[in-house]
Design a protein around this motif. Structure first.
Motif, PDB file in Angstrom:
ATOM      1  N   ILE A 237      -7.426   7.014 -57.865  1.00 37.51           N
ATOM      2  CA  ILE A 237      -6.782   5.791 -58.338  1.00 37.51           C
ATOM      3  C   ILE A 237      -5.523   6.152 -59.136  1.00 37.51           C
ATOM      4  O   ILE A 237      -4.483   5.503 -58.998  1.00 37.51           O
ATOM      5  N   GLU A 238      -5.614   7.216 -59.939  1.00 36.87           N
ATOM      6  CA  GLU A 238      -4.413   7.657 -60.652  1.00 36.87           C
ATOM      7  C   GLU A 238      -3.345   8.079 -59.640  1.00 36.87           C
ATOM      8  O   GLU A 238      -2.173   7.670 -59.731  1.00 36.87           O
ATOM      9  N   THR A 241      -1.783   5.159 -58.033  1.00 34.81           N
ATOM     10  CA  THR A 241      -0.903   4.425 -58.954  1.00 34.81           C
ATOM     11  C   THR A 241       0.486   5.069 -58.986  1.00 34.81           C
ATOM     12  O   THR A 241       1.512   4.364 -58.967  1.00 34.81           O
ATOM     13  N   ASP A 308      -9.507  -1.076 -57.372  1.00 34.71           N
ATOM     14  CA  ASP A 308      -8.843  -0.487 -58.541  1.00 34.71           C
ATOM     15  C   ASP A 308      -7.344  -0.225 -58.310  1.00 34.71           C
ATOM     16  O   ASP A 308      -6.653   0.229 -59.219  1.00 34.71           O
ATOM     17  N   LEU A 309      -6.854  -0.488 -57.087  1.00 35.37           N
ATOM     18  CA  LEU A 309      -5.399  -0.389 -56.832  1.00 35.37           C
ATOM     19  C   LEU A 309      -4.798  -1.752 -56.485  1.00 35.37           C
ATOM     20  O   LEU A 309      -3.626  -1.844 -56.140  1.00 35.37           O
ATOM     21  N   GLN A 312      -1.926  -2.956 -59.009  1.00 30.91           N
ATOM     22  CA  GLN A 312      -0.698  -2.158 -58.871  1.00 30.91           C
ATOM     23  C   GLN A 312       0.031  -2.528 -57.568  1.00 30.91           C
ATOM     24  O   GLN A 312       1.254  -2.622 -57.520  1.00 30.91           O
ATOM     25  N   ARG A 334     -10.842 -10.882 -60.078  1.00 32.01           N
ATOM     26  CA  ARG A 334     -10.023  -9.862 -60.744  1.00 32.01           C
ATOM     27  C   ARG A 334      -8.529 -10.159 -60.541  1.00 32.01           C
ATOM     28  O   ARG A 334      -7.820  -9.441 -59.829  1.00 32.01           O
ATOM     29  N   HIS A 337      -4.076 -10.458 -64.036  1.00 37.32           N
ATOM     30  CA  HIS A 337      -2.707  -9.925 -64.126  1.00 37.32           C
ATOM     31  C   HIS A 337      -1.670 -10.851 -63.483  1.00 37.32           C
ATOM     32  O   HIS A 337      -0.480 -10.680 -63.710  1.00 37.32           O
ATOM     33  N   ARG A 374      -6.557  -1.469 -64.973  1.00 35.06           N
ATOM     34  CA  ARG A 374      -5.638  -1.428 -63.814  1.00 35.06           C
ATOM     35  C   ARG A 374      -4.545  -2.482 -63.957  1.00 35.06           C
ATOM     36  O   ARG A 374      -3.435  -2.300 -63.444  1.00 35.06           O
ATOM     37  N   ALA A 377      -1.771  -0.890 -65.804  1.00 34.55           N
ATOM     38  CA  ALA A 377      -0.951  -0.034 -64.941  1.00 34.55           C
ATOM     39  C   ALA A 377       0.014  -0.887 -64.121  1.00 34.55           C
ATOM     40  O   ALA A 377       1.192  -0.551 -63.973  1.00 34.55           O
ATOM     41  N   ALA A 378      -0.481  -2.033 -63.622  1.00 34.61           N
ATOM     42  CA  ALA A 378       0.366  -2.895 -62.791  1.00 34.61           C
ATOM     43  C   ALA A 378       1.557  -3.411 -63.604  1.00 34.61           C
ATOM     44  O   ALA A 378       2.691  -3.469 -63.107  1.00 34.61           O
ATOM     45  N   TYR A 402      -6.035   6.401 -67.867  1.00 35.20           N
ATOM     46  CA  TYR A 402      -4.878   7.159 -67.368  1.00 35.20           C
ATOM     47  C   TYR A 402      -4.523   8.237 -68.377  1.00 35.20           C
ATOM     48  O   TYR A 402      -4.140   7.919 -69.503  1.00 35.20           O
TER      49      TYR A 402
END
Ligand code: EPZ
Length: 424
Positions: A237-238, A241, A308-309, A312, A334, A337, A374, A377-378, A402
């Protein structure tokens, strides 16, 4: 609480090292509880969730700590307490992974029920069903799961749920079944690489697990597991990202130490959009030649596109002209965001479990609030291309998952800094 400030506009260029996978390290740490002795786990990322797990272990009487930058030593010889209190479990749902090992080692476990979660309802019925399938008696009382097992016994367990397979329930069952008497078959098991990694560690400890990575896993229970040393897989996932970060900024990056074979669904979608992907051994690269095209994405359990992505990818698609659709099948709620991405100028609306992204609007910097890991991150990725200054609040979410993100993005050329609470 710290904030992150980004001045958008710099394309990311350069190389970045992928950290070890948080979501593989956590169940592997839980597995170390099953052996009365000292296990060594390498390539563990330095993250808040890992520290929370260590706090729980210490509460259980386990000696544990860092012996190298990314090496953890866990000595579970004196595991004595069977209770994981609400105070610790409420910080991280993955704490529930100690249920299986506590039952396996001590024959009893008292673990707080994890509380609500911003990404939607996250029940634990499948964890409990799995443990009951191994002859544990489970009761819910005063917000706690009280589980007992005179002797865990192998059985046939079906773990498919309303939203597909469950990573955590599969891990909990594998952990308990490894020391149960007889054979266990898990049908409808999660196929995620993190499950395979857990099985790899358990087998290194003397476990006898076959079929991990497929929906049917067989476990021959053993009397006792021994401590072992293990290297955690890279964090897909990292890695994903950073690839999306390169795509959104129109840059070119090379990831080192990643596993492209764990990222097939993402790489396929990025290629469908027009990004140029390179895979060579443990290197994965991404560059853009011109514009990108909109796509449809449906999140699904592995090997489908990872939830989880999703956030992003939504940030990226909001910059791509045309209409993209994202359907969330793992956590249909989910989408916290969306409102924050829209504050940056995106045009995203929700139709049931589908997000409609009208992409190509110009993003402009603003103050935004991170709702989960996540989503944080987005918002950072959107900030990398938004005109002017973006400030992301509540970045403690980011510290859960992260490792050194600000440092890694800075090394790739981003104008990003962390503002410590006293500077704000
Ligand atoms: C893991 O959570 C990850 N966490 C999550 O990553 C990830 O989003 C999720 O798997 C899905 O890939 C860790 O590995 C520590 P599930 P987990 O059980 O195991 C439903 C991140 O950002 N379900 O596979 O808790 C559930 O509600 C985090 O790093 C039940 O119905 O997820 C969901 O809809 C967030 N009953 C689906 O199954 C249960 O008993 C998948 O959940 C358990 C789950």
């Amino acid at each position: 609480m710290d904030n992150i400030e980004i001045i958008g506009g710099n394309p990311l260029r350069g190389e970045v090292e992928v950290s070890g996978a948080k979501n593989a390290a956590l169940p592997i740490m839980a597995a170390a509880l099953l052996a009365p002795g000292k296990s060594v786990i390498n390539r563990v990322p330095r993250l808040r969730d890992i520290e929370t797990m260590l706090q729980i272990f210490r509460h259980l009487g386990v000696r544990c700590g860092w012996t190298g930058p990314h090496t953890l030593e866990i000595d579970a010889a004196d595991l004595s307490d069977c209770a994981a209190p609400y105070e610790l479990v409420r910080k991280m749902r993955a704490s529930v992974l100690v249920l299986g090992p506590l039952l396996g080692r001590l024959g009893k476990a008292r673990v707080s029920i994890p509380g609500g979660c911003v990404i939607g309802p996250r029940p634990i019925d499948l964890h409990l069903k799995g443990l009951e399938g191994l002859s544990a008696q489970v009761e819910i009382e005063h917000g706690y799961i009280n589980a007992r097992a005179g002797n865990l016994k192998g059985g046939e367990i079906y773990l498919g749920g309303r939203f597909g397979s469950s990573v955590g329930a599969t891990c909990n069952c594998l952990l308990a079944a490894s020391v149960a008497a007889g054979t266990t078959t898990i049908v409808g098991a999660a196929c995620e690489p993190e499950v395979i990694d857990l099985a790899g560690f358990l087998n290194q400890m003397g476990g006898r697990i076959a079929g991990a990575g497929s929906p049917r896993i067989t476990v021959e229970g053993v009397k006792e597991l021994r401590p072992a040393e293990y290297n955690v897989i890279p964090d897909r996932i990292e890695a994903g990202t950073y690839l999306i970060a390169a795509a959104i900024t129109g840059g070119e990056i090379v990831l080192h130490g990643g596993r492209a074979d764990h990222l097939d669904a993402l790489l396929e979608r990025l290629q469908a959009m027009g990004a140029v992907i390179g895979r060579e051994g443990e290197k994965i690269s991404l560059r853009r030649e011109g514009g990108l095209s909109p796509v449809e994405i449906t999140t699904l359990p592995y090997p489908g596109f990872p939830t989880d992505l999703q956030a992003q990818m939504m940030a990226l698609l909001s910059t791509v002209p045309g209409i993209s659709v994202i359907i969330e099948k793992v956590y249909p709620e989910r989408f916290m965001h969306i409102a924050e991405l829209n504050r940056l100028g995106a045009e995203i609306s929700l139709e049931g479990p589908a997000a409609i992204v009208r992409g190509g609007r110009k993003l402009s910097g603003a103050e935004v609030m991170a709702s989960d890991l996540r989503a944080s991150a987005a918002l950072i990725l959107a900030g990398l291309v938004a005109e002017g200054r973006t400030t992301v609040r509540r970045v403690y979410h980011l510290d859960r998952g992260y490792e050194n993100m600000v440092e890694k993005l800075t090394a790739l050329g981003a104008a990003i800094r962390r503002l410590e609470e006293q500077d704000i």
